[in-house]
Design an enzyme around this catalytic site. Structure first.
Site, mmCIF file in Angstrom:
data_model
loop_
_atom_site.group_PDB
_atom_site.id
_atom_site.type_symbol
_atom_site.label_atom_id
_atom_site.label_comp_id
_atom_site.label_asym_id
_atom_site.label_seq_id
_atom_site.Cartn_x
_atom_site.Cartn_y
_atom_site.Cartn_z
ATOM 1 N N GLU A 1 41.190 25.568 44.488
ATOM 2 C CA GLU A 1 40.116 26.033 45.369
ATOM 3 C C GLU A 1 38.878 26.440 44.575
ATOM 4 O O GLU A 1 37.758 26.324 45.072
ATOM 5 C CB GLU A 1 40.597 27.196 46.233
ATOM 6 N N PHE B 1 53.005 36.751 55.589
ATOM 7 C CA PHE B 1 53.030 35.752 54.517
ATOM 8 C C PHE B 1 51.615 35.197 54.263
ATOM 9 O O PHE B 1 50.930 34.789 55.194
ATOM 10 C CB PHE B 1 53.986 34.607 54.903
ATOM 11 N N GLN B 2 51.220 35.229 53.033
ATOM 12 C CA GLN B 2 49.908 34.740 52.583
ATOM 13 C C GLN B 2 48.740 35.441 53.268
ATOM 14 O O GLN B 2 47.687 34.843 53.491
ATOM 15 C CB GLN B 2 49.790 33.209 52.758
ATOM 16 N N MET C 1 31.268 30.645 21.744
ATOM 17 C CA MET C 1 30.274 31.690 21.979
ATOM 18 C C MET C 1 30.828 33.063 21.614
ATOM 19 O O MET C 1 30.131 33.898 21.036
ATOM 20 C CB MET C 1 29.825 31.654 23.447
ATOM 21 N N LYS D 1 44.725 31.833 62.450
ATOM 22 C CA LYS D 1 45.347 30.571 62.875
ATOM 23 C C LYS D 1 45.395 30.434 64.400
ATOM 24 O O LYS D 1 45.196 29.355 64.948
ATOM 25 C CB LYS D 1 46.755 30.495 62.290
HETATM 26 C C1 LIG Z 1 35.853 32.680 33.375
HETATM 27 C C2 LIG Z 1 35.273 33.189 32.088
HETATM 28 N N1 LIG Z 1 36.053 33.815 31.193
HETATM 29 C C3 LIG Z 1 35.537 34.263 30.040
HETATM 30 C C4 LIG Z 1 34.214 34.093 29.759
HETATM 31 C C5 LIG Z 1 33.623 34.639 28.462
HETATM 32 N N2 LIG Z 1 33.125 33.530 27.612
HETATM 33 C C6 LIG Z 1 31.834 33.150 27.587
HETATM 34 S S1 LIG Z 1 31.565 31.847 26.609
HETATM 35 C C7 LIG Z 1 33.154 31.778 26.141
HETATM 36 C C8 LIG Z 1 33.638 30.736 25.169
HETATM 37 C C9 LIG Z 1 33.515 29.370 25.699
HETATM 38 O O1 LIG Z 1 34.220 28.497 24.850
HETATM 39 P P1 LIG Z 1 34.113 26.948 25.014
HETATM 40 O O2 LIG Z 1 34.320 26.551 26.417
HETATM 41 O O3 LIG Z 1 35.015 26.307 24.021
HETATM 42 O O4 LIG Z 1 32.589 26.658 24.693
HETATM 43 P P2 LIG Z 1 31.765 26.894 23.348
HETATM 44 O O5 LIG Z 1 31.203 28.263 23.400
HETATM 45 O O6 LIG Z 1 32.710 26.697 22.213
HETATM 46 O O7 LIG Z 1 30.694 25.853 23.405
HETATM 47 C C10 LIG Z 1 33.903 32.779 26.779
HETATM 48 C C11 LIG Z 1 35.353 33.021 26.561
HETATM 49 C C12 LIG Z 1 33.425 33.455 30.735
HETATM 50 N N3 LIG Z 1 32.111 33.277 30.584
HETATM 51 N N4 LIG Z 1 33.975 32.977 31.858
#
Ligand SMILES: Cc1ncc(C[n+]2csc(CCOP(=O)(O)OP(=O)(O)O)c2C)c(N)n1
Length: 570
Positions: free
Chosen positions: A63, A125-126, A482, A175
């Site tokens: 979803e 349920f749900q 990042m 529902k």
């Molecule tokens: C759902 C979610 N969880 C955690 C984060 C925190 N976060 C931001 S960037 C990042 C790393 C992303 O890694 P990747 O997809 O390998 O991309 P890269 O930065 O290596 O280009 C994280 C964990 C987020 N933005 N969204």
């Protein structure tokens, strides 16, 4: 305020119909063609009614994927995105997608099934109180208690989603209401008020702009959402005032246009940030002073007055005191401003604009990193140049997202799709699906990371099922890049829980989902790889291996002001 009214036709159905059937016929009547979703017990009557209808339902594999796809579909098509889910876990899986649409002001209608009214509140349920769960992240929500209300609720939901400051609207349908037969559906008559500011406010804005010596146009995502792109471009052309853009507004001004200094903020251009810090007036259009854009707010543009145009009165003066607040629809208000400016003497800020054009050229990003490994910024720049004016980048979140913002060239507002406000990993792949379905002739490329792609990788099955000719670039640094970068600079190189070096072989993964894939691991393979990706007729994935140590530069450290950018090398 003056108002122009556009009527939405009231519903006219009269034969007895089930609530579920009414949902489908109302969506059809509202011109919905595409929707995304996932069935389950509490929404089965609606799925039953969808079969054989004019609606094109795309079965996503989660979803969250459906919500992100609907969001991106809305961004590219300019229509309201629609997604559906069952009660409980289906509905809660939509939540991140709803928050994403809320933070970026995207018009979306989310339809959830719920347990029958007789068992509501009994932990059936749900059963989840999805109205309660989503209350802070929707523009509006409904619990429908009678089938006869369905047409009016759906019509009103669409109206609310797209009018004023757009946003997500939730419709929760028990529902029993979906099964209920009714021959008395209630329609409504809605008028679409367009808010226009008083002429005297526009005159104040004009006076402030004429008095400024060092003005900057600060463009936010609202420019795209409100359809004010041409008015913004006209203003920029007519006045020659240098422009900066938020992440979400990229594409509003074409990359490389005279006096466009690029993105401001944490990973913005040096010229954009310095110019804003030095300015004496910020003309803010559809932006909300997000901290990623402003850096340390108290030191943001310290010498500048603010003229703020926004549809949402609560944004004006929220984070920054304004000299002139112009509330209302951006497009007519900017058009009114442009008309006034065109009648008076021409604005001349050419000395100020020249200064920043030169600085912009001096501090432009450098594409020539040494080595034989793939340099993602260079790859992304070449990709966008080769893809041309039809390019749409649907980004995930992370370093790659910032490289896309910095190095890709965008010629139109739809060309850049990103999870700006929420910054949600997992957005890229479903966003690519939504974008491609909204604009089948565009060259849509999902650009994702090895972390982000895993968050909705199941949507490769959706791509394959519907043979959606989406191009995917997976930039794999075997790290949560990042986060790794922040650990390197702000947590003493304590690289805690960011290693993804046991990633699966993504070429094999894609192929297992039925999607052709190939690897690029050296710089000399990049050009041919991009050609291969762009020439593919169907879906295709390029798995690109990059150096885990590559970082995004420049960078405004957290808590610093935008004038204090760190610059690194590879
Ligand atoms: C759902 C979610 N969880 C955690 C984060 C925190 N976060 C931001 S960037 C990042 C790393 C992303 O890694 P990747 O997809 O390998 O991309 P890269 O930065 O290596 O280009 C994280 C964990 C987020 N933005 N969204």
């Amino acid at each position: 305020m003056s108002a122009a009214a556009t009527a939405i036709k009231p519903s006219t159905e009269t034969e007895p119909q089930s609530g579920a059937r009414l949902v489908v016929s109302t969506l059809e009547k509202l011109g919905v063609e595409v929707l995304f979703g996932y069935p389950g017990g509490a929404i089965m009557p609606i799925y039953d009614a969808i079969a054989g209808s004019k609606l094109r339902h795309y079965l996503c594999r989660h979803e969250q994927g459906a919500a992100f796809a609907a969001d991106s579909y809305a961004r590219v098509s300019g229509k309201v995105g629609v997604c559906m889910a069952t009660s409980g876990p289906g509905a809660t899986n939509l939540v991140t997608g709803i928050a994403n649409a809320m933070l970026d002001s995207i018009p979306m209608v989310c339809i959830t099934g719920n347990v029958a009214q007789g068992v509501m509140g009994m932990d059936a349920f749900q059963e989840v109180d999805i109205l309660g769960v989503t209350l802070p992240i929707v523009k509006h929500s409904y619990l429908v208690r009678s089938a006869a209300d369905i047409p009016a609720v759906i019509e009103e939901a669409f109206h609310i989603a797209r009018s004023g400051r757009p946003g997500p609207v939730l419709i929760d349908l028990p529902k029993d209401v979906q099964f209920e037969m009714t021959d008395a559906p209630r329609g409504i008559h809605l008028s679409n008020e367009i808010d226009v500011a008083e002429a005297s406010i526009i005159a104040e804005a004009e006076a402030a702009i004429r008095a400024a010596k060092k003005p900057i146009l600060y463009i936010g995502g609202g420019a795209k959402i409100s359809g004010a792109v041409e008015a913004v471009r006209d203003f920029a052309r007519m006045t020659g005032i240098p422009q900066v853009s938020t992440l979400n507004a990229l594409g509003t001004i074409p990359t490389g246009q005279d006096n466009f200094l690029g993105m401001l903020g944490m990973h913005g251009t040096r010229a954009a940030n310095e110019a804003v810090q030095d300015s004496d007036l910020l003309i803010v259009v559809g932006a909300r002073f997000d901290d990623r854009a402003t850096g340390k707010l108290t030191e943001f543009a310290p010498h500048a007055g603010v003229v703020h145009f926004d549809i949402d009165p609560s944004e004006i003066g929220k984070l920054r005191k304004v000299a002139v607040g112009v509330t209302g629809d951006l497009k007519p208000n900017l058009e009114a401003l442009n008309a006034r400016l065109s009648r008076g003497a021409a604005i001349d800020v050419s000395g100020w604009a020249d200064q920043w054009r030169i600085r912009s050229a001096e501090t432009a990003f450098d594409y020539n990193a040494p080595g034989e490994g793939v340099f993602a910024p260079q790859l992304l720049n070449e990709l966008s140049q080769k893809a041309g004016p039809n390019f749409i980048a649907a980004c995930d979140v992370g370093q790659h997202q910032m490289w896309v913002a910095q190095y890709c060239e965008f010629s139109r507002p739809q060309a850049h799709i990103t999870s700006g406000g929420l910054g949600s990993m997992g957005f890229g792949l479903p966003a690519g699906i939504g974008a491609k379905l909204a604009e089948p002739d565009a060259c849509v490329v999902t650009i994702t990371g090895d972390g982000g792609v895993m968050m909705n990788i199941q949507e490769l099955a959706t791509v394959n099922r519907f043979k959606i000719p989406l191009k995917i670039i997976l930039l794999d640094n075997s790290r949560l890049g990042m986060v790794r970068q922040w650990q390197e600079f702000f947590f003493e190189r304590n690289f805690s829980e960011v290693d993804l070096s046991d990633n699966p072989d993504f070429v094999k993964v894609a192929e297992a989902f039925g999607i052709p894939a190939f690897r690029i691991d050296r710089r000399d393979q990049v050009s041919a790889g991009i050609d291969r990706l762009l020439a593919a007729e169907g879906p295709i994935l390029a798995h690109v291996i990059i150096d885990p140590a590559d970082n995004v530069w420049p960078l405004v450290p957290p808590g610093k002001n935008n004038g204090e950018m760190l610059e690194g090398s590879r």
